[in-house]
Scaffold this active site. Structure first.
Site, PDB file in Angstrom:
ATOM      1  N   ARG A   1     -10.955  -0.235  14.442  1.00  9.56           N
ATOM      2  CA  ARG A   1     -10.573   0.510  13.257  1.00  9.56           C
ATOM      3  C   ARG A   1     -11.327  -0.064  12.075  1.00  9.56           C
ATOM      4  O   ARG A   1     -12.262   0.543  11.568  1.00  9.56           O
ATOM      5  CB  ARG A   1      -9.052   0.356  13.100  1.00  9.56           C
ATOM      6  CG  ARG A   1      -8.345   1.464  12.447  1.00  9.56           C
ATOM      7  CD  ARG A   1      -6.846   1.243  12.404  1.00  9.56           C
ATOM      8  NE  ARG A   1      -6.445   0.075  11.650  1.00  9.56           N
ATOM      9  CZ  ARG A   1      -5.262  -0.095  11.074  1.00  9.56           C
ATOM     10  NH1 ARG A   1      -4.356   0.852  11.181  1.00  9.56           N
ATOM     11  NH2 ARG A   1      -4.967  -1.180  10.409  1.00  9.56           N
TER      12      ARG A   1
ATOM     13  N   LYS B   1       0.846  -1.205   0.000  1.00  7.11           N
ATOM     14  CA  LYS B   1       0.000   0.000   0.000  1.00  7.11           C
ATOM     15  C   LYS B   1       0.880   1.253   0.000  1.00  7.11           C
ATOM     16  O   LYS B   1       2.089   1.159   0.241  1.00  7.11           O
ATOM     17  CB  LYS B   1      -0.929  -0.023   1.213  1.00  7.11           C
ATOM     18  CG  LYS B   1      -0.199  -0.018   2.552  1.00  7.11           C
ATOM     19  CD  LYS B   1      -1.140  -0.373   3.703  1.00  7.11           C
ATOM     20  CE  LYS B   1      -0.400  -0.361   5.031  1.00  7.11           C
ATOM     21  NZ  LYS B   1      -1.244  -0.873   6.132  1.00  7.11           N
TER      22      LYS B   1
ATOM     23  N   MET C   1      11.930  23.828   3.353  1.00  7.79           N
ATOM     24  CA  MET C   1      11.224  22.981   2.393  1.00  7.79           C
ATOM     25  C   MET C   1      12.194  22.225   1.489  1.00  7.79           C
ATOM     26  O   MET C   1      12.009  21.046   1.198  1.00  7.79           O
ATOM     27  CB  MET C   1      10.282  23.839   1.538  1.00  7.79           C
ATOM     28  CG  MET C   1       9.396  23.026   0.615  1.00  7.79           C
ATOM     29  SD  MET C   1       8.334  24.032  -0.434  1.00  7.79           S
ATOM     30  CE  MET C   1       7.214  24.720   0.771  1.00  7.79           C
TER      31      MET C   1
ATOM     32  N   TYR D   1      15.664  29.456   9.267  1.00 10.82           N
ATOM     33  CA  TYR D   1      14.479  30.215   9.682  1.00 10.82           C
ATOM     34  C   TYR D   1      14.371  30.296  11.194  1.00 10.82           C
ATOM     35  O   TYR D   1      14.633  29.310  11.902  1.00 10.82           O
ATOM     36  CB  TYR D   1      13.210  29.534   9.167  1.00 10.82           C
ATOM     37  CG  TYR D   1      12.934  29.735   7.699  1.00 10.82           C
ATOM     38  CD1 TYR D   1      12.670  31.009   7.183  1.00 10.82           C
ATOM     39  CD2 TYR D   1      12.920  28.651   6.831  1.00 10.82           C
ATOM     40  CE1 TYR D   1      12.388  31.185   5.836  1.00 10.82           C
ATOM     41  CE2 TYR D   1      12.637  28.813   5.489  1.00 10.82           C
ATOM     42  CZ  TYR D   1      12.381  30.088   4.994  1.00 10.82           C
ATOM     43  OH  TYR D   1      12.107  30.261   3.667  1.00 10.82           O
TER      44      TYR D   1
END
Ligand SMILES: *Cc1c(COP(=O)(O)O)cnc(C)c1O
Length: 383
Positions: A147, A48, A322, A272
């Site tokens: 679930r 998956k 990023m 940053y």
């Protein structure tokens, strides 16, 4: 101008800031290790989320070549995309089962739904009635995770009214363990017992259907968790399935390219928010891998990298951006770090699980977050 003798680097390959190396021979070795461990149970493969980020067709085809015939995906679309890559003798099971109105697509693409609820059973039944023949399906029961799967109440209704399964030929009964990565957790025993109860409850309606409970960590719990089929995902890709030393072979290597290096003076900050300030003269390398490449922002100030040939820890400093991150490479002195050279973020000196832990997460999430921006290189025999 002739390029006949030009053996220089591929400029497109150099475009990407990260190099992701996938070792298919290691994947195959992991499959064999798990398969041999669970005999006489069968070993399926969970592919998956695009094969946990590695590429579902790539990993599924190689596992098929190793003898795997049962593949699990989560979503219908994943199954449809994978189907053409696998032989007719391979089963593809879809964990989410059919949403209302989608049953016909499963049948059309030869995908087996995992039926998780009475509603999904009804969906599959309606298709069976329309086609006028019985349809295979897996059925999942809820043994404690709350679930997916049929509840105990659902199961008793089916046991009392077996016609509720008319038109369906159950080929697998499954459930999933919630705490298998903690071998001593009392829930493991409870879930195994409940699963046995569920099997017994349905025996009248279904007869003896092959059963499956264990994923990667469940395999490590031992034979009583194996039943007839196990369903590893993460361990195939090198994630440690247990709390001890990792028995799996590393499958993934992630390297970032150096953009530039600089020496900064004490008091100078990096990245940053100025979250790192040099206390001494410090050499900083900018590596072209950021959170958009799956090197999660939460790893800022906690991760480390290493050179391919040298285990010296090079700390990630400041916030991860990023597209890039900062490394403190002072320990390397003035050793040359050419632009474009590669530094390991996951590699021989930096296991996947450690890199994930530094980012406050697990190998599973790190793999599925890798994204599509890396240059990919595949080692080992492709199938
Ligand atoms: C994802 C999943 C697996 C595989 O789990 P791993 O821990 O990656 O081995 C097996 N079964 C089900 C139902 C799953 O959702």
């Amino acid at each position: 101008m002739s390029h006949a003798s030009d053996t220089g680097p591929d400029p497109l390959a150099l475009e990407s800031g990260g190099l992701l190396t996938i070792d298919l021979d290691a994947l195959a070795a992991n499959y064999r290790l798990l398969r041999d461990r669970v005999v006489p149970a069968r070993c399926a493969a969970v592919v998956k989320a695009d094969g946990y980020g590695l590429g579902a067709p790539l990993v599924a085809r190689r596992l098929q070549a190793e003898g795997c015939r049962d593949f699990f995906v989560a979503q219908l679309g994943e199954g449809i995309a994978l189907r053409p890559h696998l032989g007719d003798d391979c089963r593809i099971l879809v964990l989410n089962g059919p949403f209302p109105g989608s049953a016909a697509f499963f049948e059309r693409h030869r995908l087996l739904p995992v039926l998780n609820s009475l509603e999904q059973i009804a969906e599959w039944q309606a298709l069976s009635a329309m086609l006028g023949r019985r349809l295979d399906a897996a059925m999942q029961t809820d043994t404690g995770m709350s679930r997916y799967g049929l509840s105990g109440t659902d199961l008793r209704r089916i046991a009392d009214e077996p016609h509720r399964l008319d038109g369906i030929r159950p080929s697998l009964l499954m459930s999933h363990l919630g705490c298998a990565d903690t071998p001593g957790h009392p829930m493991n025993r409870q879930q195994i017992e409940r699963f046995c109860e569920h099997r017994a409850l349905l025996r009248g309606a279904l007869g003896d259907v092959p059963a499956s409970l264990a994923a990667s960590s469940g395999i490590m719990l031992g034979p009583e968790a194996h039943f007839d089929m196990v369903r590893p995902g993460a361990a195939l890709y090198g994630v440690n399935p247990g709390p001890g030393a990792n028995p799996m072979h590393p499958v993934v290597r992630l390297q970032g390219r150096v953009v530039q290096t600089r020496w900064i003076e004490p008091g100078t900050s990096v990245g940053y928010g100025a979250r790192f300030t040099a206390q001494r003269r410090t050499r900083i390398a900018t590596l072209a891998v950021g959170y958009a490449d799956g090197f999660l922002r939460a790893g800022g100030g906690a991760g480390i990298a290493t050179l391919p040939d040298d285990p010296t820890a090079l700390p990630v400093v400041g916030r991860i951006s990023m597209d890039c991150l900062g490394l403190d490479v002072t320990a390397l002195g003035d050793r040359e770090l050419a632009a474009g050279s590669l530094i390991d973020l996951i590699g021989p000196h930096r296991p996947l699980d450690d890199a994930a832990a530094a980012a406050g997460t697990i190998g599973y999430e790190m793999l599925t977050a890798l994204g599509s921006r890396h240059q990919r290189r595949v080692f080992g025999q492709q199938a």
